[in-house]
Write a protein that holds these residues in place. Structure first.
Motif, PDB file in Angstrom:
ATOM      1  N   ARG A 154       0.790  -1.403   0.035  1.00 14.13           N
ATOM      2  CA  ARG A 154      -0.114   0.083  -0.147  1.00 14.13           C
ATOM      3  C   ARG A 154       1.121   1.225   0.020  1.00 14.13           C
ATOM      4  NH1 ARG A 154      -5.341   0.053   1.596  1.00 14.13           N
ATOM      5  NH2 ARG A 154      -6.301  -1.944   1.856  1.00 14.13           N
ATOM      6  N   SER A 155       0.504   2.340  -0.587  1.00 13.36           N
ATOM      7  CA  SER A 155       0.949   3.480  -0.376  1.00 13.36           C
ATOM      8  C   SER A 155       0.046   4.731  -0.153  1.00 13.36           C
ATOM      9  CB  SER A 155       1.667   4.005  -1.722  1.00 13.36           C
ATOM     10  OG  SER A 155       0.720   4.079  -2.729  1.00 13.36           O
ATOM     11  N   SER A 156       0.264   5.925   0.663  1.00 15.12           N
ATOM     12  CA  SER A 156      -0.478   6.933   0.830  1.00 15.12           C
ATOM     13  C   SER A 156       0.428   8.201   0.537  1.00 15.12           C
ATOM     14  CB  SER A 156      -0.873   6.904   2.349  1.00 15.12           C
ATOM     15  OG  SER A 156       0.142   6.881   3.152  1.00 15.12           O
ATOM     16  N   THR A 157      -0.051   9.486   1.075  1.00 10.39           N
ATOM     17  CA  THR A 157       0.559  10.708   0.684  1.00 10.39           C
ATOM     18  C   THR A 157       1.860  10.739   1.472  1.00 10.39           C
ATOM     19  OG1 THR A 157      -1.533  11.624   1.102  1.00 10.39           O
ATOM     20  CG2 THR A 157       0.298  13.076   0.992  1.00 10.39           C
ATOM     21  N   HIS A 158       2.083   9.943   2.649  1.00 14.09           N
ATOM     22  CA  HIS A 158       3.474  10.282   3.432  1.00 14.09           C
ATOM     23  C   HIS A 158       4.076   9.004   3.792  1.00 14.09           C
ATOM     24  CE1 HIS A 158       1.520  14.025   4.523  1.00 14.09           C
ATOM     25  NE2 HIS A 158       2.757  14.346   4.310  1.00 14.09           N
ATOM     26  N   THR A 159       3.608   7.969   3.178  1.00 11.70           N
ATOM     27  CA  THR A 159       3.865   6.449   3.473  1.00 11.70           C
ATOM     28  C   THR A 159       4.030   5.631   2.370  1.00 11.70           C
ATOM     29  OG1 THR A 159       2.057   5.588   4.321  1.00 11.70           O
ATOM     30  CG2 THR A 159       3.223   6.331   6.009  1.00 11.70           C
ATOM     31  N   GLU A 160       4.765   4.447   2.282  1.00 10.58           N
ATOM     32  CA  GLU A 160       4.904   3.303   1.474  1.00 10.58           C
ATOM     33  C   GLU A 160       5.112   2.026   2.271  1.00 10.58           C
ATOM     34  OE1 GLU A 160       6.672   3.458  -2.782  1.00 10.58           O
ATOM     35  OE2 GLU A 160       7.758   5.274  -1.667  1.00 10.58           O
ATOM     36  N   VAL A 161       4.229   0.980   2.183  1.00  2.00           N
ATOM     37  CA  VAL A 161       4.306  -0.191   3.051  1.00  2.00           C
ATOM     38  C   VAL A 161       4.215  -1.223   2.213  1.00  2.00           C
ATOM     39  CG1 VAL A 161       1.830  -0.159   3.813  1.00  2.00           C
ATOM     40  CG2 VAL A 161       3.472  -1.286   5.168  1.00  2.00           C
ATOM     41  N   GLY A 162       5.256  -2.337   2.418  1.00  2.00           N
ATOM     42  CA  GLY A 162       5.034  -3.588   1.770  1.00  2.00           C
ATOM     43  C   GLY A 162       5.344  -4.568   3.236  1.00  2.00           C
TER      44      GLY A 162
ATOM     45  N   SER B   6      10.533  -3.574  -1.133  1.00  2.00           N
ATOM     46  CA  SER B   6      11.342  -2.542  -1.869  1.00  2.00           C
ATOM     47  C   SER B   6      10.134  -1.158  -1.956  1.00  2.00           C
ATOM     48  CB  SER B   6      11.982  -2.675  -3.001  1.00  2.00           C
ATOM     49  OG  SER B   6      10.890  -3.206  -4.073  1.00  2.00           O
ATOM     50  N   SER B   7      10.635  -0.022  -1.760  1.00  2.00           N
ATOM     51  CA  SER B   7       9.771   1.029  -2.245  1.00  2.00           C
ATOM     52  C   SER B   7      10.747   1.894  -2.997  1.00  2.00           C
ATOM     53  CB  SER B   7       9.450   2.097  -0.637  1.00  2.00           C
ATOM     54  OG  SER B   7      10.768   2.408  -0.141  1.00  2.00           O
ATOM     55  N   ASN B   8      10.190   3.005  -3.110  1.00  2.00           N
ATOM     56  CA  ASN B   8      10.948   4.163  -3.915  1.00  2.00           C
ATOM     57  C   ASN B   8      12.250   4.481  -3.235  1.00  2.00           C
ATOM     58  OD1 ASN B   8       8.905   4.270  -5.945  1.00  2.00           O
ATOM     59  ND2 ASN B   8       7.711   5.745  -5.004  1.00  2.00           N
TER      60      ASN B   8
ATOM     61  N   LEU C 291       8.135  -0.072   6.077  1.00  2.00           N
ATOM     62  CA  LEU C 291       7.501   1.219   5.911  1.00  2.00           C
ATOM     63  C   LEU C 291       8.460   2.532   5.696  1.00  2.00           C
ATOM     64  CD1 LEU C 291       4.047   1.940   7.837  1.00  2.00           C
ATOM     65  CD2 LEU C 291       5.864   3.578   7.598  1.00  2.00           C
ATOM     66  N   SER C 292       8.283   2.926   4.670  1.00  2.00           N
ATOM     67  CA  SER C 292       9.111   4.299   4.234  1.00  2.00           C
ATOM     68  C   SER C 292       8.170   5.416   4.615  1.00  2.00           C
ATOM     69  CB  SER C 292       9.377   3.973   3.000  1.00  2.00           C
ATOM     70  OG  SER C 292      10.189   5.291   2.537  1.00  2.00           O
ATOM     71  N   TYR C 293       8.811   6.532   5.365  1.00  2.00           N
ATOM     72  CA  TYR C 293       8.124   7.810   5.503  1.00  2.00           C
ATOM     73  C   TYR C 293       8.781   8.855   4.546  1.00  2.00           C
ATOM     74  CZ  TYR C 293       7.502   5.207   9.887  1.00  2.00           C
ATOM     75  OH  TYR C 293       7.093   4.435  10.972  1.00  2.00           O
TER      76      TYR C 293
ATOM     77  N   VAL D  17      12.880   4.568   7.657  1.00  2.00           N
ATOM     78  CA  VAL D  17      11.991   3.500   7.260  1.00  2.00           C
ATOM     79  C   VAL D  17      11.906   2.678   8.621  1.00  2.00           C
ATOM     80  CG1 VAL D  17      12.733   3.395   4.951  1.00  2.00           C
ATOM     81  CG2 VAL D  17      14.005   1.941   6.635  1.00  2.00           C
ATOM     82  N   THR D  18      10.782   1.977   8.667  1.00  2.00           N
ATOM     83  CA  THR D  18      10.606   0.849   9.630  1.00  2.00           C
ATOM     84  C   THR D  18      10.489  -0.327   9.264  1.00  2.00           C
ATOM     85  OG1 THR D  18       9.304   2.705  11.237  1.00  2.00           O
ATOM     86  CG2 THR D  18       8.986   0.261  11.596  1.00  2.00           C
ATOM     87  N   ALA D  19      11.356  -1.347   9.950  1.00  2.00           N
ATOM     88  CA  ALA D  19      11.439  -2.802   9.294  1.00  2.00           C
ATOM     89  C   ALA D  19      11.097  -3.544  10.573  1.00  2.00           C
ATOM     90  CB  ALA D  19      12.823  -3.040   8.788  1.00  2.00           C
TER      91      ALA D  19
END
Length: 780
Positions: free
Chosen positions: A323-331, A348-350, A377-379, A408-410
Motif C-alpha cells: 500500500r501507499s499513501s501521501t506520506h508512506t509506502e508499506v510492503g 522495496s519502495s521508491n 514502511l517508508s516515511y 524506514v521501519t522494518a
C-alpha cells in the motif's frame, strides 16, 4: 544410265527414312499426330484401385517433360534414385530428443510422432497429444487444488509433477516418514508440552487444537502455537494525542482487539487490511502537521508503528500486501504453514530496499507460531522530525551529521531481534548525491537519552554517490536509516578561526571606543549619535557573548540561554538601524523638531527584539541551541531572518524616499546647503552601515549550503563589522576627528595649550554645534 538408277535408289531411301522418323517418338513421349509428353504418374486403374505408381509406397510422383520424379511423404526419408526411391519412416523421437519440450514424452508413429505430457502435467491447450510447432507446452498440475487431497490433518504442498502431504503440527505418520503422497495413512496425535507452547493441546473432531493460556494467543488459528501478546503497548500513547486526537481512537480499537485475542476462546476475526489502512491514515495526519521537534515524540511514534505492524501482520492474507499513501509506502509479506519457511525475501519502495532471510524473520523453530511476517514502511518526510538528534553517535570535534535518506521501519514476526543470526541488508537511495564515502548506517535507539540515532550493530557494505547498502544485526529499535556526516576541511577551519578571533577582538576594541566616543563627548551628542551608541552597545554584547559561549554546548540550558541572548542582541542591532533610517526620513520630511523621544527609541530598539525573542522562546524552546553550536536550529532560523529582512526592506524604502527628497531640495532655488550637505553625508553613512550589516547576513544565509566562499565572506564581514562602524562613524566624521585631536593634544602636549583655551575652544564648538543638535545631527 547407271547413274540415273543410283540417284533414284538414293531418293527412295531418303523417303523411307523420313516416313519412319515421323511414326516413332522418344522415350517418355507418345504419338498423337505428333510426339507429346507421357504422364508416367497417371496409373489409376478403375478395376484395381490398389495399383501402386512408379514411385512405390509412401512417395508422391511428380511428372516432368519426358520423365518423372519421386518425393517421399512427410515423415519419410528416401534412399536411391529419384525415379525409384525407397521411402522409410523417420524416427523423430530418436533424432531430436527435445522435440516435445520439457515435461513431455515423445512417441514415434508412422509416419509422424506424438508428444504426451508426463504424469502430473497437462498441456496448456488441454489436448492429449501434440507435436512441435503446435505452440503447446506442458504445465504442472496443482493437485493441491483438489479438496482434501491430503486429508484434514495434513497440508498439501505442490511439487513439479506431483505433490507432498505434510502432517500438521501435533500429528505424525505411523511409518515414521516425514511426508506422503497418494495413499492415505493413519495419523497419531503427539500431545506434549511443546506443540502448543503456552497453551494446552486437546483432541477434537477435526484433529488437535491449542487452548492458549491467559496473555497468549494463536491469532484465531487453533492449530497453531500460542505466543505472548502484550496489549499494554497500545495504551500509553498520550504523548501523541497532543498532536492528533484521532490516534486515541485507533489505540482503543487495537487494545480491544488485542484483549479479545488473549482473553476469549473464540475471538472475533480481526480485519488486518482495515487496520493497516487506518494506520497509514493516522501516519499521514501526524506527518502532515509538521515536524515533531521532540525526540520523545519521535520515539513514541516509531514504537507505535512497530507495535501496530507486528499486531496487524498475522491478519494479512498470504502472500501479503503493498500500500501507499501521501506520506508512506508499506510492503508486508506473510507466510503461513506448519513448516518453518526458508529462502530470501525482498521488500522495496521508491527509496529503500530490504533483503532478509525468512528463517531470520521466523525466529527459533521451537517458538515458531505458525506464521512469518516481514514489513517495510517508508516515511515521506519523517527525516525533518528526526534530524538533529545525534547524542548517541560517537563523533570527533569537527564532525557533524545530517540525515541523507528516507526513514524506514522494518519489523518481523520474530520477537527476539536484539541480535540476529544473519544480518539484514537495507539499500537506501540518497536524498542528496555525495561523491565522498562519508556515510554511516544508523538506527533509532529509543533508550538513548529519550531517543537518538546510533550506529551500534550497523555497518556500511557499499556506498556510492547515489545509494548506500547497510548491514545490521538487529532490529531492536525497528527503524533503520542512513545518516550523512561531513568532516570539515581542517585547513579552512584554522584560517576561519584565526580570522574570527582576530576580527572580533579588534571589533571589540573599536566598538568600545565608539561607545566611549558617543557617550562621553558632549559636543557631538544628538539623537543620531544616541542611535549609534546603542547600535554599538548591541553589537558589543553580541560579540562578547559569541566569543564566550557560542561553542559551549556541554550544558543544554546554558547553550539555549546563549542562543537566546545572541538572538536578542543581533535583532536589537537591526532595530537600531531601522530607527536610524526612520530618523533620517523624519529629518528630511519634517526638517525641524523631528527627533524621537528617548523612551520611544528604547522601546523600538530593545522592546521589539525582546518581544520577538519571548514569543519565539515560548513557541519553541527547543529551537535554541543545536548539537554543534549555541544558535538557532535550522528549522527555527527564520525567527531571526524574517525580522531582519523586514527591517532591511523598511530601511531601503525610507532611504530611497530620503534620497529623492534630498534631490528635490538640492534642486530648489534657496536650499539650506549646509544642513542638506550634512543630511546627505549622514544618509550615505547610514546606507553604507545598512549594506555592511545586511550583506553580512546575506552571506550568512548561504552558510546553509556550506560553501567555502560564503564561509570566508561571512566570517570577514561579521568579524570586522565593529572596525567598520568605528571607521564610518568616528574616523570619517570631521567633528569627531577634531575632538580626538583636542584630546590627544591635551594629553600629548599639555604645555602648548592652556586649559582655559581648550575650554573656550570646547565651548565654542559646542555652541557652534547647537544648530546641528536642533536637527539631531553632527558634522562629518
Amino acid at each position: 544410265m547407271a547413274a540415273r538408277w543410283k540417284l533414284l535408289i538414293l531418293a527412295l531411301y531418303l523417303s523411307l527414312v523420313m516416313v519412319l522418323s515421323e511414326t516413332e517418338c522418344p522415350k517418355g513421349y507418345r504419338m498423337e499426330d505428333k510426339c507429346v509428353d507421357e504422364d508416367e504418374c497417371d496409373v489409376e486403374d478403375e478395376d484395381d484401385p490398389d495399383v501402386i505408381g512408379p514411385c512405390g509406397e509412401n512417395a508422391l510422383c511428380h511428372n516432368t517433360m519426358g520423365s518423372f520424379k519421386c518425393q517421399c511423404l512427410d515423415g519419410y526419408r528416401g534412399l536411391g534414385a529419384e525415379t525409384s526411391p525407397t521411402c522409410k519412416d523417420i524416427n523423430e523421437c530418436a533424432e531430436d530428443r527435445g522435440i516435445c519440450g520439457l515435461n513431455a514424452i515423445c512417441f514415434n508413429t508412422i509416419p509422424h510422432y506424438s508428444c504426451i505430457c508426463d504424469d502430473g502435467f497437462i498441456s496448456t491447450t488441454g489436448v492429449e497429444r501434440f507435436r512441435h510447432g503446435d505452440n503447446v507446452t506442458c504445465q504442472d498440475t496443482d493437485e493441491c487444488q483438489e479438496e482434501k487431497v491430503c486429508g484434514q490433518n495434513a497440508t498439501c504442498i505442490n511439487t513439479p509433477g506431483s505433490y507432498l502431504c505434510v502432517c500438521n503440527a501435533g500429528f505424525g505418520l505411523k511409518s515414521g516418514k516425514s511426508n506422503f503422497s497418494g495413499n492415505q495413512e493413519q495419523y497419531i496425535c503427539m500431545i506434549d508440552k511443546t506443540i502448543c507452547g503456552n497453551g494446552t493441546c486437546h483432541h477434537g473432531a477435526n484433529g488437535h487444537y491449542c487452548a492458549c493460556h491467559a496473555g497468549f494467543t494463536n491469532y484465531g488459528n487453533k492449530g497453531s502455537r500460542c505466543t505472548a501478546l502484550n496489549c499494554d503497548v497500545f495504551k500509553d500513547m498520550s504523548i501523541l494525542e497532543e498532536k492528533l486526537n484521532s490516534s486515541h481512537n485507533l489505540m482503543m480499537q487495537l487494545t480491544k482487539s488485542c484483549l479479545d485475542l488473549t482473553e476469549s476462546e473464540n475471538p472475533t476475526e480481526v480485519d488486518g487490511e482495515e487496520l493497516l489502512k487506518r494506520l497509514l491514515s493516522l501516519i499521514d495526519n501526524l506527518l502532515s502537521r509538521g515536524a515533531f521537534k521532540d525526540k520523545r515524540k519521535v520515539s513514541t511514534f516509531l514504537n507505535m508503528v512497530e507495535n501496530i505492524l507486528g499486531f496487524i501482520g498475522p491478519f494479512i492474507k498470504p502472500p501479503g500486501t503493498t500500500r501507499s499513501s501521501t506520506h508512506t509506502e508499506v510492503g508486508l509479506r506473510v507466510h503461513k504453514g506448519a513448516d518453518l519457511p526458508q529462502g530470501a525475501v525482498t521488500l522495496s519502495s521508491n527509496h529503500v530496499r530490504l533483503d532478509i532471510q525468512l528463517e531470520t524473520a521466523a525466529g527459533e523453530p521451537s517458538k515458531y507460531p505458525g506464521f512469518t511476517t516481514v514489513s517495510l514502511l517508508s516515511y515521506a518526510n519523517l527525516e525533518d522530525s528526526a534530524d538533529g538528534f545525534f547524542s548517541g553517535m560517537k563523533r570527533q570535534a569537527d564532525e557533524s551529521f545530517k540525515i541523507n535518506s528516507k526513514v524506514v521501519t522494518a519489523t518481523v514476526s520474530n520477537r527476539n531481534t536484539s541480535h540476529l543470526k544473519e544480518p539484514v541488508k537495507l539499500t537506501f537511495n540518497h536524498l542528496k548525491q555525495s561523491n565522498e564515502s562519508n556515510h554511516t548506517c544508523v538506527f533509532w535507539d529509543s533508550s538513548e537519552n529519550g531517543g537518538s540515532w546510533s550506529a551500534r550493530g550497523c555497518s556500511v557494505v557499499e556506498s556510492s554517490p547515489n545509494y548506500t547498502v547497510c548491514s545490521c544485526n538487529h532490529l531492536s529499535s525497528f527503524a533503520v536509516l542512513m545518516a550523512l556526516y561531513e568532516i570539515k576541511d581542517n585547513n579552512n577551519n584554522v584560517v576561519l578561526k584565526l580570522i574570527t578571533q582576530a576580527g572580533l577582538s579588534l571589533s571589540l576594541i573599536c566598538l568600545f571606543l565608539c561607545i566611549l566616543t558617543f557617550s562621553l563627548i558632549r559636543s557631538i551628542k544628538s539623537p543620531r549619535t544616541t542611535i549609534h551608541l546603542h547600535l554599538c552597545i548591541s553589537l558589543f554584547f553580541a560579540t562578547v557573548i559569541f566569543l564566550a559561549g557560542f561553542s559551549r554546548t556541554e550544558n543544554r540550558v546554558g547553550c539555549a540561554v546563549v542562543a537566546g541572548l545572541l538572538h536578542f542582541f543581533f535583532l536589537a542591532a537591526f532595530c537600531w538601524m531601522c530607527l536610524e533610517g526612520i530618523q533620517l526620513f523624519r529629518m528630511v520630511v519634517l526638517v525641524f523638531n523631528a527627533n524621537f523621544k528617548i523612551l520611544y527609541m528604547m522601546a523600538g530598539g530593545y522592546g521589539v527584539p525582546a518581544v520577538i525573542v519571548a514569543i519565539s522562546a515560548l513557541t519553541n524552546p527547543k529551537g535554541y541551541g543545536t548539537e554543534t553550536y549555541c544558535w538557532l536550529n535550522l528549522e527555527f532560523i527564520w525567527s531571526f531572518f524574517a525580522p531582519a529582512c523586514v527591517i532591511i526592506i523598511v530601511n531601503v524604502f525610507f532611504f530611497l524616499i530620503t534620497v529623492w527628497k534630498l534631490a528635490q531640495k538640492f534642486s530648489s532655488l534657496n536650499p539650506d546647503l549646509d544642513n542638506l550637505q550634512k543630511i546627505k553625508a549622514f544618509t550615505i553613512t547610514a546606507v553604507a552601515q545598512l549594506c555592511l550589516l545586511g550583506t553580512m547576513w546575506i552571506f550568512g544565509c548561504f552558510q546553509f549550503e556550506d560553501t567555502i566562499i560564503s564561509s570566508y565572506l561571512f566570517t570577514i564581514f561579521g568579524s570586522f563589522q565593529g572596525v567598520m562602524l568605528f571607521v564610518m562613524h568616528c574616523l570619517f566624521s570631521k567633528q569627531v576627528r577634531e575632538e580626538y585631536g583636542n584630546i590627544l593634544s591635551r594629553f600629548c602636549a599639555p604645555g602648548k595649550k592652556s586649559y582655559s583655551n581648550f575650554s573656550y575652544s570646547h565651548t565654542s564648538k559646542a555652541h557652534a554645534s547647537k544648530s546641528t543638535q536642533d536637527t539631531g545631527e553632527s558634522r562629518i
